[in-house]
Design a protein around this motif. Sequence first.
Motif, PDB file in Angstrom:
ATOM      1  N   LYS A   1       0.782  -1.260  -0.108  1.00 61.95           N
ATOM      2  CA  LYS A   1      -0.185  -0.231   0.107  1.00 61.95           C
ATOM      3  C   LYS A   1       0.827   1.265   0.108  1.00 61.95           C
ATOM      4  CE  LYS A   1      -3.284   2.218   3.090  1.00 61.95           C
ATOM      5  NZ  LYS A   1      -3.925   2.149   4.339  1.00 61.95           N
ATOM      6  N   ALA A   2       0.773   2.133  -0.995  1.00 59.06           N
ATOM      7  CA  ALA A   2       1.384   3.298  -1.032  1.00 59.06           C
ATOM      8  C   ALA A   2       1.093   4.313   0.015  1.00 59.06           C
ATOM      9  CB  ALA A   2       1.183   4.026  -2.427  1.00 59.06           C
ATOM     10  N   ILE A   3       2.035   4.813   0.762  1.00 55.25           N
ATOM     11  CA  ILE A   3       1.674   5.619   1.784  1.00 55.25           C
ATOM     12  C   ILE A   3       2.422   6.936   1.657  1.00 55.25           C
ATOM     13  CG2 ILE A   3       1.728   6.331   4.457  1.00 55.25           C
ATOM     14  CD1 ILE A   3       1.461   3.494   4.857  1.00 55.25           C
ATOM     15  N   ARG A   4       1.625   7.872   1.277  1.00 53.80           N
ATOM     16  CA  ARG A   4       2.126   9.320   1.053  1.00 53.80           C
ATOM     17  C   ARG A   4       1.771  10.526   1.939  1.00 53.80           C
ATOM     18  NH1 ARG A   4       1.605   6.601  -3.596  1.00 53.80           N
ATOM     19  NH2 ARG A   4      -0.620   7.641  -3.932  1.00 53.80           N
TER      20      ARG A   4
ATOM     21  N   SER B   1      12.841  13.753   7.009  1.00 53.97           N
ATOM     22  CA  SER B   1      12.241  12.828   6.294  1.00 53.97           C
ATOM     23  C   SER B   1      11.421  11.644   7.173  1.00 53.97           C
ATOM     24  CB  SER B   1      13.275  11.680   5.677  1.00 53.97           C
ATOM     25  OG  SER B   1      12.922  10.993   4.818  1.00 53.97           O
ATOM     26  N   ILE B   2      10.545  11.093   6.726  1.00 57.75           N
ATOM     27  CA  ILE B   2       9.637  10.134   7.378  1.00 57.75           C
ATOM     28  C   ILE B   2       9.578   8.919   6.548  1.00 57.75           C
ATOM     29  CG2 ILE B   2       7.254   9.755   8.147  1.00 57.75           C
ATOM     30  CD1 ILE B   2       7.093  13.067   7.867  1.00 57.75           C
ATOM     31  N   ALA B   3       9.490   8.024   7.514  1.00 65.82           N
ATOM     32  CA  ALA B   3       9.506   6.480   7.042  1.00 65.82           C
ATOM     33  C   ALA B   3       8.523   5.513   7.688  1.00 65.82           C
ATOM     34  CB  ALA B   3      10.906   5.863   7.077  1.00 65.82           C
ATOM     35  N   VAL B   4       8.109   4.526   6.828  1.00 61.63           N
ATOM     36  CA  VAL B   4       7.298   3.662   7.474  1.00 61.63           C
ATOM     37  C   VAL B   4       7.928   1.988   7.206  1.00 61.63           C
ATOM     38  CG1 VAL B   4       5.056   4.681   7.077  1.00 61.63           C
ATOM     39  CG2 VAL B   4       5.823   3.303   5.382  1.00 61.63           C
ATOM     40  N   MET B   5       7.697   1.211   8.248  1.00 66.75           N
ATOM     41  CA  MET B   5       8.279  -0.108   8.225  1.00 66.75           C
ATOM     42  C   MET B   5       7.259  -1.148   8.627  1.00 66.75           C
ATOM     43  SD  MET B   5      10.802   0.858  11.369  1.00 66.75           S
ATOM     44  CE  MET B   5      10.406   2.453  11.472  1.00 66.75           C
ATOM     45  N   ASN B   6       7.427  -2.210   8.066  1.00 66.40           N
ATOM     46  CA  ASN B   6       6.927  -3.491   8.758  1.00 66.40           C
ATOM     47  C   ASN B   6       7.398  -4.619   7.945  1.00 66.40           C
ATOM     48  OD1 ASN B   6       5.246  -4.045   6.126  1.00 66.40           O
ATOM     49  ND2 ASN B   6       3.646  -2.724   6.881  1.00 66.40           N
ATOM     50  N   ALA B   7       6.896  -5.958   8.437  1.00 63.21           N
ATOM     51  CA  ALA B   7       7.775  -6.980   7.772  1.00 63.21           C
ATOM     52  C   ALA B   7       7.484  -7.214   6.381  1.00 63.21           C
ATOM     53  CB  ALA B   7       7.214  -8.336   8.522  1.00 63.21           C
ATOM     54  N   MET B   8       6.412  -6.848   5.878  1.00 56.58           N
ATOM     55  CA  MET B   8       6.097  -6.998   4.324  1.00 56.58           C
ATOM     56  C   MET B   8       6.845  -5.827   3.447  1.00 56.58           C
ATOM     57  SD  MET B   8       4.309  -9.533   4.184  1.00 56.58           S
ATOM     58  CE  MET B   8       3.952  -9.604   2.477  1.00 56.58           C
ATOM     59  N   ILE B   9       6.890  -4.793   4.087  1.00 56.80           N
ATOM     60  CA  ILE B   9       7.464  -3.696   2.973  1.00 56.80           C
ATOM     61  C   ILE B   9       9.037  -3.174   3.386  1.00 56.80           C
ATOM     62  CG2 ILE B   9       5.338  -2.716   2.437  1.00 56.80           C
ATOM     63  CD1 ILE B   9       5.915  -0.401   4.409  1.00 56.80           C
ATOM     64  N   GLY B  10       9.402  -3.891   4.746  1.00 54.04           N
ATOM     65  CA  GLY B  10      10.802  -3.313   5.047  1.00 54.04           C
ATOM     66  C   GLY B  10      10.459  -1.889   5.574  1.00 54.04           C
ATOM     67  N   PHE B  11      11.689  -1.055   5.355  1.00 53.35           N
ATOM     68  CA  PHE B  11      12.035   0.294   5.866  1.00 53.35           C
ATOM     69  C   PHE B  11      11.568   1.167   4.585  1.00 53.35           C
ATOM     70  CE2 PHE B  11      14.131   4.289   6.605  1.00 53.35           C
ATOM     71  CZ  PHE B  11      13.935   4.398   8.078  1.00 53.35           C
ATOM     72  N   VAL B  12      10.562   2.060   4.435  1.00 54.95           N
ATOM     73  CA  VAL B  12      10.463   2.832   3.197  1.00 54.95           C
ATOM     74  C   VAL B  12      10.305   4.312   3.507  1.00 54.95           C
ATOM     75  CG1 VAL B  12       8.832   3.086   1.403  1.00 54.95           C
ATOM     76  CG2 VAL B  12       9.185   0.783   2.281  1.00 54.95           C
ATOM     77  N   GLU B  13      11.216   4.943   2.888  1.00 56.33           N
ATOM     78  CA  GLU B  13      11.043   6.660   3.334  1.00 56.33           C
ATOM     79  C   GLU B  13       9.671   6.990   2.340  1.00 56.33           C
ATOM     80  OE1 GLU B  13      14.106   9.435   3.300  1.00 56.33           O
ATOM     81  OE2 GLU B  13      15.688   7.613   3.157  1.00 56.33           O
ATOM     82  N   ILE B  14       9.297   7.870   3.144  1.00 58.05           N
ATOM     83  CA  ILE B  14       7.859   8.490   2.355  1.00 58.05           C
ATOM     84  C   ILE B  14       8.493   9.731   1.519  1.00 58.05           C
ATOM     85  CG2 ILE B  14       5.509   9.696   2.575  1.00 58.05           C
ATOM     86  CD1 ILE B  14       5.333   7.795   5.231  1.00 58.05           C
ATOM     87  N   GLU B  15       8.407   9.598   0.259  1.00 60.16           N
ATOM     88  CA  GLU B  15       8.793  10.837  -0.371  1.00 60.16           C
ATOM     89  C   GLU B  15       7.879  11.867  -0.510  1.00 60.16           C
ATOM     90  OE1 GLU B  15      10.494  10.284  -4.350  1.00 60.16           O
ATOM     91  OE2 GLU B  15      11.221   8.124  -3.953  1.00 60.16           O
ATOM     92  N   ASN B  16       8.328  13.197  -0.174  1.00 58.46           N
ATOM     93  CA  ASN B  16       7.179  14.254  -0.212  1.00 58.46           C
ATOM     94  C   ASN B  16       6.172  13.790   0.953  1.00 58.46           C
ATOM     95  OD1 ASN B  16       8.803  15.694  -2.060  1.00 58.46           O
ATOM     96  ND2 ASN B  16       7.844  14.532  -3.672  1.00 58.46           N
ATOM     97  N   GLY B  17       6.377  13.303   1.844  1.00 61.81           N
ATOM     98  CA  GLY B  17       5.312  13.018   2.989  1.00 61.81           C
ATOM     99  C   GLY B  17       4.463  14.066   3.377  1.00 61.81           C
ATOM    100  N   ILE B  18       3.572  13.663   3.607  1.00 59.45           N
ATOM    101  CA  ILE B  18       2.327  15.029   4.251  1.00 59.45           C
ATOM    102  C   ILE B  18       1.984  14.418   5.497  1.00 59.45           C
ATOM    103  CG2 ILE B  18       0.475  16.316   3.838  1.00 59.45           C
ATOM    104  CD1 ILE B  18       1.167  16.377   0.692  1.00 59.45           C
ATOM    105  N   ILE B  19       1.813  15.158   6.652  1.00 55.06           N
ATOM    106  CA  ILE B  19       1.176  14.859   7.610  1.00 55.06           C
ATOM    107  C   ILE B  19       0.399  15.827   8.200  1.00 55.06           C
ATOM    108  CG2 ILE B  19       1.055  14.032  10.107  1.00 55.06           C
ATOM    109  CD1 ILE B  19       3.957  12.665   9.696  1.00 55.06           C
TER     110      ILE B  19
END
Length: 167
Positions: free
Chosen positions: A49-52, A148-166
Amino acid sequence: MEHALETLEAGNIYSLQSLISPPEKGTFRCRFLYDRDRFQIEYHPYTPKAIRSLKAVHSNDLSYPLKSTERQELDALFARRGQCDDVLIIRNGFLSDTTIANIALKIKGIWLTPNTPLLPGTTRERLIRENALISAPLRLEDIPQAESIAVMNAMIGFVEIENGIIV
């Protein structure tokens, strides 16, 4: 895909590796359901799932220390995401997780992960052991400092969110 429900025999010790036989092609999420007497193994095709974007939501009473099929509270929080891809859960003023992943913020060149996760995921724990992440008390007010912000779990590993918005 689903294996038939099998009965656990008292006193037997099973090797998880001997029980799991995923499909040979494709990426699948393995779901291992069990109770005191039985277990069931399911395989579901997996598409990351793409998280931006994340919407900050507060939930002080939420508890989810073990992976479970009981996700009603998480689903209710996810429903509050609006136009965002997921939510960033804030508990008692501190950052926690999204509904599907742990998070990390890169502040002053150092990757930090909340020391108050709902579920201390396996990828998060491994990265802490490898000194790639530092567990720290993080608040919503820390997000503007993040490079930078990243998400991680066992399925995706460690993924930086490019241009992430919170929001």
